[in-house]
Every structure is written in C-alpha cells, then in structure tokens.
Design a protein around this motif. Structure first.
Motif, short mmCIF file in Angstrom:
data_model
loop_
_atom_site.label_atom_id
_atom_site.label_comp_id
_atom_site.label_asym_id
_atom_site.label_seq_id
_atom_site.Cartn_x
_atom_site.Cartn_y
_atom_site.Cartn_z
N ALA A 92 0.84 -1.19 0.00
CA ALA A 92 0.00 0.00 0.00
C ALA A 92 0.88 1.24 0.00
CB ALA A 92 -0.91 0.02 1.24
N THR A 93 0.25 2.37 -0.22
CA THR A 93 0.89 3.64 0.07
C THR A 93 0.60 3.98 1.53
OG1 THR A 93 0.66 4.41 -2.20
CG2 THR A 93 1.05 6.08 -0.52
N TYR A 94 1.63 4.25 2.28
CA TYR A 94 1.50 4.53 3.70
C TYR A 94 1.63 6.03 3.95
CZ TYR A 94 1.64 -0.38 4.96
OH TYR A 94 1.34 -1.72 5.11
N TYR A 95 0.68 6.57 4.68
CA TYR A 95 0.64 8.00 4.99
C TYR A 95 0.73 8.20 6.49
CZ TYR A 95 -1.45 8.31 0.31
OH TYR A 95 -1.71 8.22 -1.03
N CYS A 96 1.47 9.20 6.91
CA CYS A 96 1.36 9.62 8.29
C CYS A 96 0.49 10.87 8.36
CB CYS A 96 2.73 9.85 8.95
SG CYS A 96 3.68 11.25 8.35
N ALA A 97 -0.14 11.05 9.50
CA ALA A 97 -1.09 12.13 9.68
C ALA A 97 -0.97 12.69 11.09
CB ALA A 97 -2.51 11.64 9.43
N PHE A 98 -1.32 13.95 11.24
CA PHE A 98 -1.16 14.68 12.48
C PHE A 98 -2.52 15.16 12.97
CE2 PHE A 98 -0.12 18.13 15.29
CZ PHE A 98 1.17 17.90 15.75
N TRP A 99 -2.88 14.80 14.20
CA TRP A 99 -4.12 15.22 14.84
C TRP A 99 -3.78 16.26 15.89
CZ3 TRP A 99 -7.59 11.48 18.18
CH2 TRP A 99 -8.77 12.16 18.54
N THR A 100 -4.26 17.47 15.71
CA THR A 100 -3.88 18.58 16.58
C THR A 100 -4.62 18.60 17.91
OG1 THR A 100 -5.50 20.05 15.53
CG2 THR A 100 -3.27 20.03 14.62
N ALA A 101 -5.71 17.86 18.05
CA ALA A 101 -6.53 17.96 19.26
C ALA A 101 -7.08 16.61 19.71
CB ALA A 101 -7.68 18.94 19.03
N PRO A 102 -6.21 15.69 20.11
CA PRO A 102 -6.71 14.39 20.57
C PRO A 102 -7.47 14.47 21.88
CG PRO A 102 -4.35 14.57 20.97
CD PRO A 102 -4.74 15.75 20.11
N GLY A 103 -7.36 15.59 22.61
CA GLY A 103 -8.14 15.76 23.83
C GLY A 103 -9.53 16.28 23.62
N ARG A 104 -9.92 16.47 22.38
CA ARG A 104 -11.24 17.03 22.08
C ARG A 104 -12.37 16.12 22.54
NH1 ARG A 104 -12.33 20.93 18.37
NH2 ARG A 104 -10.26 20.62 17.44
N TRP A 105 -12.19 14.81 22.35
CA TRP A 105 -13.23 13.86 22.70
C TRP A 105 -12.66 12.75 23.57
CZ3 TRP A 105 -13.09 14.42 17.02
CH2 TRP A 105 -13.97 15.41 16.58
N ALA A 106 -13.51 12.20 24.40
CA ALA A 106 -13.11 11.10 25.27
C ALA A 106 -13.12 9.78 24.50
CB ALA A 106 -14.05 11.02 26.47
N GLY A 107 -12.32 8.84 24.99
CA GLY A 107 -12.29 7.52 24.39
C GLY A 107 -11.16 7.34 23.42
N THR A 108 -10.89 6.09 23.06
CA THR A 108 -9.77 5.75 22.20
C THR A 108 -10.18 5.51 20.75
OG1 THR A 108 -9.95 3.39 22.72
CG2 THR A 108 -8.54 4.73 24.14
N ARG A 109 -11.47 5.45 20.49
CA ARG A 109 -11.95 5.08 19.16
C ARG A 109 -11.49 6.05 18.07
NH1 ARG A 109 -18.39 5.97 18.84
NH2 ARG A 109 -17.88 5.46 16.67
N TRP A 110 -11.24 7.30 18.42
CA TRP A 110 -10.96 8.32 17.42
C TRP A 110 -9.58 8.19 16.80
CZ3 TRP A 110 -15.49 10.35 16.67
CH2 TRP A 110 -16.38 10.45 17.75
N TYR A 111 -8.64 7.56 17.49
CA TYR A 111 -7.25 7.55 17.03
C TYR A 111 -7.06 6.84 15.70
CZ TYR A 111 -5.98 9.47 21.53
OH TYR A 111 -5.85 10.30 22.62
N LEU A 112 -7.91 5.89 15.41
CA LEU A 112 -7.83 5.14 14.17
C LEU A 112 -8.90 5.55 13.17
CD1 LEU A 112 -6.95 1.62 15.61
CD2 LEU A 112 -5.41 3.41 14.81
N MET A 113 -9.37 6.77 13.29
CA MET A 113 -10.34 7.32 12.34
C MET A 113 -9.67 8.46 11.58
SD MET A 113 -13.78 7.27 14.71
CE MET A 113 -14.81 7.90 13.38
N SER A 114 -9.56 8.29 10.29
CA SER A 114 -8.81 9.25 9.49
C SER A 114 -9.40 10.65 9.52
CB SER A 114 -8.71 8.77 8.04
OG SER A 114 -10.00 8.65 7.45
N GLY A 115 -10.71 10.77 9.73
CA GLY A 115 -11.38 12.05 9.66
C GLY A 115 -10.97 13.05 10.72
N VAL A 116 -10.39 12.60 11.82
CA VAL A 116 -10.01 13.53 12.88
C VAL A 116 -8.64 14.16 12.63
CG1 VAL A 116 -11.37 12.24 14.56
CG2 VAL A 116 -8.89 11.83 14.40
N TYR A 117 -7.88 13.64 11.71
CA TYR A 117 -6.52 14.12 11.48
C TYR A 117 -6.51 15.36 10.61
CZ TYR A 117 -4.79 10.08 13.93
OH TYR A 117 -4.53 9.16 14.91
N ASP A 118 -5.64 16.29 10.95
CA ASP A 118 -5.65 17.62 10.35
C ASP A 118 -4.63 17.81 9.24
OD1 ASP A 118 -7.57 18.97 12.33
OD2 ASP A 118 -6.03 18.15 13.68
#
Length: 130
Positions: A92-118
């Motif tokens: 595959a093509t591998y991309y890294c991504a940066f999430w500026t606000a991981p404290g915005r929401w509670a829980g761990t589910r968001w870390y593997l969701m591409s839509g939260v990354y900025d």
C-alpha cells in the motif's frame, strides 16, 4: 501548519521488515497524535497505528497487532512504524497524519479514524512481494 514527510518505503519480500519514518515540522502542540494510514490499490484508506504524544499511548489496527510497532524519537521530531513479518496484503501507500486535538473527545476510538486528522504527508510506497 504542520508539515509531515514520510520515508522508508520500498520493496521487500514476504516475511521481511521495513521501518517507516514520519518527521514533523512547523507549529508546536502540547498534546497531539500521529497516525499511520495506508491505502492499497482498489481499497479504501485504512488505519494502521497511532500514537498520542507526549503521553506515548499507542493504538493498532487488529490486522497489524503483533507485527507492527509505532514509536517516537522526540529529539528528532520523528515517529517510526516498524513493520515486521510483512505480507503481500500489506502492500500500500503509507501515509502519516497529524491530529492537533486528541483531547477534544473522550475515548480511544478516534485515534484510528482518518477524519479527525488535520495534516497529512505525501505518502511512501510499500510493496511486499510473494
């Protein structure tokens, strides 16, 4: 703005290893996350792994648990993805991504969701031969 540069991709045989690097520059954040995502030909983008920094919490997709390891080198502003026991389906093509606000929401589910990354890097190609 955060600028991300990936490196380390290449061609490797099944069962081999690669280490991808993601180096960040630009704006500074007190709390952030860097994730690795991949997209294979004909497939949707999927999460691989993520790390919250500076805390160091890590998250992995089920498909790579036990084979891939995410880590950081704070001094180098770099996050690594060590990929062992590679399989053709890891191609595959591998991309890294940066999430500026991981404290915005509670829980761990968001870390593997591409839509939260900025911010996203340009990608690095990984090909695993049979």
């Amino acid at each position: 703005e955060v600028h991300l540069v990936e490196s380390g991709g290449g061609l490797v045989q099944s069962g081999g290893s690669l280490r991808l690097s993601c180096t960040a520059s630009g704006d500074t954040f007190d709390d952030y996350a860097i994730g690795w995502f991949r997209q294979a030909p004909g497939k949707q983008r999927e999460a691989v792994s993520s790390i919250r920094l500076p805390a160091g919490s890590t998250y992995y997709a089920d498909s790579v648990k036990g084979r891939f390891t995410i880590s950081d080198d704070h001094a180098k502003d770099t996050v690594y993805l060590q990929m062992n026991n590679l399989r053709p389906e890891d191609t595959a093509t591998y991309y890294c991504a940066f999430w500026t606000a991981p404290g915005r929401w509670a829980g761990t589910r968001w870390y593997l969701m591409s839509g939260v990354y900025d911010y996203w890097g340009q990608g690095t190609q990984v090909v695993v031969s049979t």
